[in-house]
Design an enzyme around this catalytic site. Structure first.
Site, PDB file in Angstrom:
ATOM      1  N   HIS A 197       0.839  -1.206   0.000  1.00  0.00           N
ATOM      2  CA  HIS A 197       0.000   0.000   0.000  1.00  0.00           C
ATOM      3  C   HIS A 197       0.872   1.253   0.000  1.00  0.00           C
ATOM      4  O   HIS A 197       0.803   2.079   0.926  1.00  0.00           O
ATOM      5  CB  HIS A 197      -0.903  -0.026   1.244  1.00  0.00           C
ATOM      6  CG  HIS A 197      -2.239   0.634   1.065  1.00  0.00           C
ATOM      7  ND1 HIS A 197      -3.277   0.034   0.419  1.00  0.00           N
ATOM      8  CD2 HIS A 197      -2.688   1.855   1.444  1.00  0.00           C
ATOM      9  CE1 HIS A 197      -4.325   0.832   0.428  1.00  0.00           C
ATOM     10  NE2 HIS A 197      -3.989   1.956   1.026  1.00  0.00           N
ATOM     11  N   GLY A 252      -5.169   5.701  -4.365  1.00  0.00           N
ATOM     12  CA  GLY A 252      -5.030   5.088  -5.680  1.00  0.00           C
ATOM     13  C   GLY A 252      -4.400   3.713  -5.679  1.00  0.00           C
ATOM     14  O   GLY A 252      -4.158   3.149  -6.753  1.00  0.00           O
ATOM     15  N   ARG A 259      -4.735  -3.019  -9.503  1.00  0.00           N
ATOM     16  CA  ARG A 259      -5.451  -3.719 -10.564  1.00  0.00           C
ATOM     17  C   ARG A 259      -4.811  -3.455 -11.930  1.00  0.00           C
ATOM     18  O   ARG A 259      -4.785  -4.344 -12.787  1.00  0.00           O
ATOM     19  CB  ARG A 259      -6.933  -3.299 -10.548  1.00  0.00           C
ATOM     20  CG  ARG A 259      -7.679  -3.848  -9.332  1.00  0.00           C
ATOM     21  CD  ARG A 259      -9.164  -3.568  -9.374  1.00  0.00           C
ATOM     22  NE  ARG A 259      -9.519  -2.189  -9.134  1.00  0.00           N
ATOM     23  CZ  ARG A 259      -9.657  -1.626  -7.940  1.00  0.00           C
ATOM     24  NH1 ARG A 259      -9.417  -2.336  -6.838  1.00  0.00           N
ATOM     25  NH2 ARG A 259     -10.008  -0.367  -7.821  1.00  0.00           N
TER      26      ARG A 259
END
Length: 387
Positions: free
Chosen positions: A216, A221, A227
């Site tokens: 993270h 975002g 993804r």
């Protein structure tokens, strides 16, 4: 397989509260992954579906046009997971300088997702490896508009954050402290580039996605960039020629299972359960993408055959239809530029498409500056997103 905790906890402070931040062990997992018959069968299905998906690029003459719209569909779905309300139609309206039906920040965020993917692919094709530099550039592109512009685009976070819960000591998960991000990401970078040994691309994409979400590294975002990392890994590895695999619809549909499996990897080391889920996501998503591409091609062919019956206007109407297939929401001015026809001729063709055949639908209700949608095309793209 349960390996136990796949990292270590360290004390940290966030929002004035003491918490336990998680620092993941480097990839690949230890002990090594166990590919039993059940997992191998799921991976085989995923690879077969990926092969069919990649074949679209070379077998369909309009694969580039499909990619244009499919990327935008993914941008919408990935952003909706993060809470935006923008639809595919909103994005296409925004891209032609028309007014979307949602707050402008929402649609700007979705548009930035498209820009970020384009930038990442261009940099990969320029020879830049999957790296901190590349992902920071992609993050900067992702966060250049909308609410993200105030969230340190392209820079690792300098604060401790937490996920879930009102306070850090009640959080569902606390990622590494900011002073550990460099080491965590350097290890991920080594894994992405096979420094300590090769990893099959699908496995690499699956493991790297979890590790990125666990680290993270950015203030905002992370979900969208995590993804995006999946198609970037597969394109760099040559599994896909174009970024046609997007898992956001599947992840959104199975959101709780997705989050539970990420946490299960961290707390129990059950990478195999995650891999089964990831393989299922690939197989379902790739199969649906192939089906959608085939349906769009068939729709275009049917509508072209219908327009061949209208006499002298047929040639112009076919050109307008082709332009709408490339950009399924458009205006008379945009269609004039795309076809090279006169505005008057485009207007007559659009009128035939709307009133005689019901192929297009006018969206604004205005008498001037009217905007038209290729309705059935938009409906096909949206058919698996309404859960």
């Amino acid at each position: 397989m349960h390996r136990g905790l796949t990292g270590t906890y360290t004390p940290s402070i966030a929002g004035g509260h003491t918490c336990q931040a998680f620092i993941p062990h480097p990839l690949p997992p230890a002990p090594a992954l166990v590919f039993d018959d059940r997992l191998q069968a799921r991976l085989n299905d995923a690879l077969l579906a990926l092969g069919r998906l990649d074949a679209i690029t070379s077998l369909q003459p309009d694969a580039r046009l499909f990619l244009y719209s499919y990327v935008r569909k993914e941008a919408v779905m990935s952003s909706q997971i993060e809470g935006t309300q923008s639809s595919l139609s909103d994005l296409l309206l925004y891209e032609m300088d028309a007014q979307p039906g949602v707050p402008i920040d929402d649609v700007q965020e979705v548009s930035s997702y498209v820009h970020a993917l384009d930038h990442g692919l261009a940099r990969l094709r320029d020879g830049l490896p999957l790296s901190r530099r590349l992902l920071c550039e992609v993050h900067q592109a992702l966060m250049t508009a909308g609410r993200g512009i105030q969230r340190s685009p392209g820079e690792f976070r300098r604060n401790q954050v937490w996920i879930g819960g009102h306070r850090a000591d009640e959080a569902h998960f606390v990622p590494p402290p900011p002073d550990r991000l460099d080491d965590c990401f350097a290890a991920l970078e080594r894994f992405l580039n096979d420094v300590d040994g090769p990893t099959a691309p699908v496995i690499k994409a699956a493991l790297a996605h979890v590790q990125f979400e666990t680290i993270h590294p950015f203030m905002d975002g992370n979900g969208r960039l995590g993804r995006l990392l999946i198609p970037l890994v597969l394109v760099e590895a040559g599994v896909l020629q174009e970024p046609l695999l997007y898992l956001s619809v599947f992840f959104k549909r199975h959101r709780q299972t997705y989050y539970d499996l990420l946490q299960q990897v961290r707390t129990h080391g059950d990478w195999e359960a995650w891999l089964r889920f990831f393989a299922d996501a690939i197989a379902a998503t790739a199969t649906q993408a192939v089906r959608t591409a085939q349906q769009l091609t068939a729709l275009h062919a049917r509508d072209k055959a219908r327009l061949a019956t209208i006499g002298r206007l047929s040639g112009s109407a076919l050109q307008v239809l082709d332009a709408l297939y490339a950009r399924p929401i458009s205006s008379i001015a945009a269609l004039t530029r795309a076809t090279g026809l006169t505005p008057a001729t485009v207007g007559k063709a659009v009128d035939a498409l709307e009133t005689q055949f019901g192929i297009v639908r006018e969206l604004t209700g205005h008498r001037r500056n009217r905007i038209y949608a290729y309705s059935a095309y938009i409906a096909l793209l949206n058919q698996d997103t309404d859960d």
